[in-house]
Design a protein around this motif. Structure first.
Motif, short mmCIF file in Angstrom:
data_model
loop_
_atom_site.label_atom_id
_atom_site.label_comp_id
_atom_site.label_asym_id
_atom_site.label_seq_id
_atom_site.Cartn_x
_atom_site.Cartn_y
_atom_site.Cartn_z
N VAL A 44 0.88 -1.06 -0.20
CA VAL A 44 0.04 0.15 -0.19
C VAL A 44 1.07 1.48 -0.10
O VAL A 44 0.55 2.26 -0.63
CB VAL A 44 -1.04 -0.23 1.33
CG1 VAL A 44 -0.87 0.98 1.15
CG2 VAL A 44 -2.26 -1.15 1.68
N LEU A 45 2.42 1.15 0.67
CA LEU A 45 2.71 2.43 1.07
C LEU A 45 3.36 2.81 -0.30
O LEU A 45 3.07 3.61 -0.34
CB LEU A 45 4.11 2.51 1.90
CG LEU A 45 3.32 2.57 3.69
CD1 LEU A 45 4.51 2.05 4.61
CD2 LEU A 45 3.07 3.81 3.44
N GLN A 46 4.08 1.55 -1.12
CA GLN A 46 4.95 2.12 -2.40
C GLN A 46 3.70 2.44 -3.50
O GLN A 46 4.23 3.47 -4.35
CB GLN A 46 4.90 0.14 -3.10
CG GLN A 46 5.81 0.30 -4.48
CD GLN A 46 6.34 -1.30 -4.57
OE1 GLN A 46 6.04 -2.25 -3.96
NE2 GLN A 46 6.56 -0.96 -6.06
N ALA A 47 2.88 1.43 -4.12
CA ALA A 47 1.48 2.38 -4.25
C ALA A 47 0.68 3.88 -3.87
O ALA A 47 1.21 4.64 -5.27
CB ALA A 47 0.17 1.45 -4.21
N LEU A 48 1.11 4.08 -2.91
CA LEU A 48 1.18 5.71 -2.55
C LEU A 48 2.83 6.59 -2.86
O LEU A 48 1.56 7.68 -3.83
CB LEU A 48 0.45 5.54 -1.50
CG LEU A 48 -1.32 5.32 -1.05
CD1 LEU A 48 -1.31 5.03 0.78
CD2 LEU A 48 -1.87 6.00 -1.11
N TYR A 49 3.37 5.86 -2.24
CA TYR A 49 3.96 6.66 -3.12
C TYR A 49 4.35 6.92 -4.83
O TYR A 49 5.17 7.52 -5.00
CB TYR A 49 6.07 6.79 -2.72
CG TYR A 49 5.49 6.26 -1.12
CD1 TYR A 49 4.76 7.08 -0.49
CD2 TYR A 49 6.17 5.10 -0.14
CE1 TYR A 49 5.47 7.56 1.41
CE2 TYR A 49 6.44 5.54 1.30
CZ TYR A 49 5.64 6.46 1.70
OH TYR A 49 5.50 6.77 3.30
N GLU A 50 4.43 5.67 -5.22
CA GLU A 50 4.16 5.99 -6.82
C GLU A 50 3.47 6.51 -7.41
O GLU A 50 3.60 7.64 -8.33
CB GLU A 50 4.27 3.84 -7.21
CG GLU A 50 5.27 3.36 -7.53
CD GLU A 50 4.88 1.99 -8.15
OE1 GLU A 50 3.76 1.66 -8.33
OE2 GLU A 50 5.81 0.72 -7.09
N ARG A 51 2.14 6.78 -6.80
CA ARG A 51 1.54 7.67 -7.29
C ARG A 51 1.68 9.24 -7.19
O ARG A 51 1.79 10.48 -7.61
CB ARG A 51 -0.66 7.38 -6.62
CG ARG A 51 -1.02 9.10 -6.40
CD ARG A 51 -1.42 9.22 -7.86
NE ARG A 51 -2.20 10.42 -8.53
CZ ARG A 51 -1.83 11.48 -8.17
NH1 ARG A 51 -0.89 12.07 -8.15
NH2 ARG A 51 -2.38 12.31 -8.82
N GLU A 52 2.42 9.54 -5.69
CA GLU A 52 2.82 10.67 -5.66
C GLU A 52 3.80 11.21 -6.31
O GLU A 52 3.93 12.23 -6.75
CB GLU A 52 2.52 10.42 -3.81
CG GLU A 52 3.13 12.01 -3.25
CD GLU A 52 2.06 12.57 -3.05
OE1 GLU A 52 1.87 13.61 -3.52
OE2 GLU A 52 1.15 12.07 -2.47
N ALA A 53 4.38 10.32 -6.91
CA ALA A 53 5.79 10.93 -7.35
C ALA A 53 5.48 10.81 -8.84
O ALA A 53 6.07 11.55 -9.60
CB ALA A 53 6.90 9.40 -7.25
#
Length: 153
Positions: A44-53
Motif C-alpha cells: 500500500v505504501l509503495q502504491a501511494l508513494y508511486e502515485r505521489e511521484a
C-alpha cells in the motif's frame, strides 16, 4: 458512497506527528493497518508513494488527498489527519498542508474512488469547514464535523 460512514475516530489522527509527506502517508496507512482495513502495509505504501511521484496530491488550500489503488482493497477506505504545524507536500499552491485525507480504492473499479475524491473536494469548498476541521481538538471532534456537514440539508 458517504464520507461520514468511511471516516471514524479510529481512522483519524489529530494531531499527526509527521514532518513530511512520506511520514504523513505512512502514519495514516498505519491507522488502516491497525483497523484491519489493509494488511499489505508495504504494498500500500509503495502504491501511494508511486502515485505521489507522478504528481503531488497536495491540492492546495492546505489540503492533500494522497490516493492509490491496491488489489487488497474492496471498495474504498479512508483515513484522515490534521497537522498542527503544516507539512511540505509540494502542493499546487506552494503552501503547507494541514489536512490530509488518504484514500485507497480497489484496483479495477475507479467509480468509488472518483466519487470519494470528488466528495472531499466538494466538502473543502464549504464555507468555514476547513477551519473547523483544522481546529478539531481530537479525532472524535474531526469526525463529528464531517458527519455534521454530511447531515446538513
Amino acid at each position: 458512497m458517504d464520507l461520514a460512514t468511511l471516516i471514524t475516530p479510529e481512522l483519524t489522527k489529530v494531531p499527526l506527528e509527521a514532518f513530511d509527506k512520506e511520514e504523513a502517508i505512512a502514519e495514516l496507512v498505519e491507522l488502516l493497518v491497525r483497523a484491519r482495513k489493509v494488511g499489505d502495509r508495504e504494498g500500500v505504501l509503495q502504491a501511494l508513494y508511486e502515485r505521489e511521484a507522478k504528481g503531488s496530491t497536495g491540492i492546495g488550500g492546505g489540503v492533500a488527498i494522497p490516493h492509490a489503488k491496491h488489489p487488497e482493497v474492496s471498495g474504498v477506505v479512508l483515513a484522515a489527519g490534521v497537522s498542527r504545524d503544516g507539512i511540505e507536500f509540494d502542493a499546487a499552491d506552494g503552501e503547507l498542508v494541514y489536512l490530509v485525507f488518504l484514500v485507497l480504492a480497489e484496483a479495477h473499479n475507479p467509480g468509488p474512488n472518483v466519487e470519494v475524491l470528488a466528495q472531499i473536494g466538494h466538502m473543502m469548498q464549504a464555507p468555514g469547514l476547513y477551519e473547523r476541521l483544522r481546529a478539531a481538538s481530537d479525532a472524535r471532534e474531526f469526525v463529528g464535523v464531517i458527519r455534521g456537514f454530511q447531515e446538513a440539508p
